[in-house]
Design an enzyme around this catalytic site. Structure first.
Site, short mmCIF file in Angstrom:
data_model
loop_
_atom_site.label_atom_id
_atom_site.label_comp_id
_atom_site.label_asym_id
_atom_site.label_seq_id
_atom_site.Cartn_x
_atom_site.Cartn_y
_atom_site.Cartn_z
CD GLU A 125 24.16 13.17 58.45
OE1 GLU A 125 24.43 12.81 57.08
OE2 GLU A 125 23.04 13.42 58.96
CD GLU A 177 23.67 17.76 60.35
OE1 GLU A 177 23.56 16.39 60.40
OE2 GLU A 177 22.91 18.34 61.46
CG ASP A 195 10.39 15.45 49.29
OD1 ASP A 195 11.12 16.53 49.84
OD2 ASP A 195 11.02 14.74 48.65
CD GLU A 207 25.43 0.09 53.99
OE1 GLU A 207 24.13 -0.22 54.35
OE2 GLU A 207 26.07 -0.23 52.94
#
Ligand SMILES: [Zn+2]
Length: 188
Positions: A111, A107, A129, A157
């Site tokens: 990213e 990951e 959440d 970003e």
């Protein structure tokens, strides 16, 4: 990939999540599922007497890495819902055959473009959440060993933030808690 985010409605998704993920039909035989007590908890049980399918609603495991350099932590800005434009620790959901350490390394590279080496386990968090599902987040500490920093995949970003100047919009409670825990443990 098709754009499945066009009509992202967090309230509707929270509601669906709380109703056994909205599942109504058995994925094995297509019969109706019925909400009933099974092993002491509500489950979705297939109504076909010849079918043994029971839906257990479990949290989804995820993993990521806290990468710190010069008293600054690496965060990514989210490109996809939920919480587009909010910042988070690079992390993502586990693929079927991965170990969480593989997930964290993959990951981060997807990213941020950075290759990392995990240096230790940090902490495990329960995430409730996210409107799509509940998660178990395993976070590691890591050092960068290669690659070139560039935002890609799920990130708009990538940048470092001083711990004294973290962004206000950090996407999930577990990520905010992890940063607070890191500060409490390592920055005294
Ligand atoms: Zn069935």
């Amino acid at each position: 990939m098709m754009d499945k985010h066009k009509n992202f409605d967090a309230d509707a998704l929270f509601k669906r999540k709380d109703q056994m993920s909205g599942y109504r039909f058995c994925p094995l035989c297509g019969s109706n599922l019925n909400r009933e007590k099974f092993d002491g908890r509500p489950r979705m049980v297939c109504t076909d007497a010849n079918c043994d399918f029971v839906f257990y609603q479990n949290p989804i495991p995820a993993a990521g890495a806290i990468i710190v350099k010069d008293d600054s932590v690496l965060l990514v800005k989210r490109a996809h819902p939920p919480k587009v434009n909010w910042w988070c620790i690079p992390a993502g959901f586990m693929e079927w055959s991965e170990h969480p350490t593989d997930t964290a390394i993959r990951e981060v590279e997807e990213e941020t473009g950075l290759k990392i080496k995990l240096t230790s386990f940090f902490e495990v968090y329960s995430g409730q959440d996210d409107p799509r599902n509940n998660a178990v987040l395993m976070l590691y500490l890591a050092d960068i060993v290669g690659g070139k920093m560039r935002a890609s995949d799920d990130a708009l970003e990538v940048r470092y933030f001083k711990f004294d100047d973290l962004p206000e919009k950090i996407a999930f409670i577990s990520h905010r808690q992890a940063l607070a825990d890191y500060v409490a443990r390592y920055r005294k």
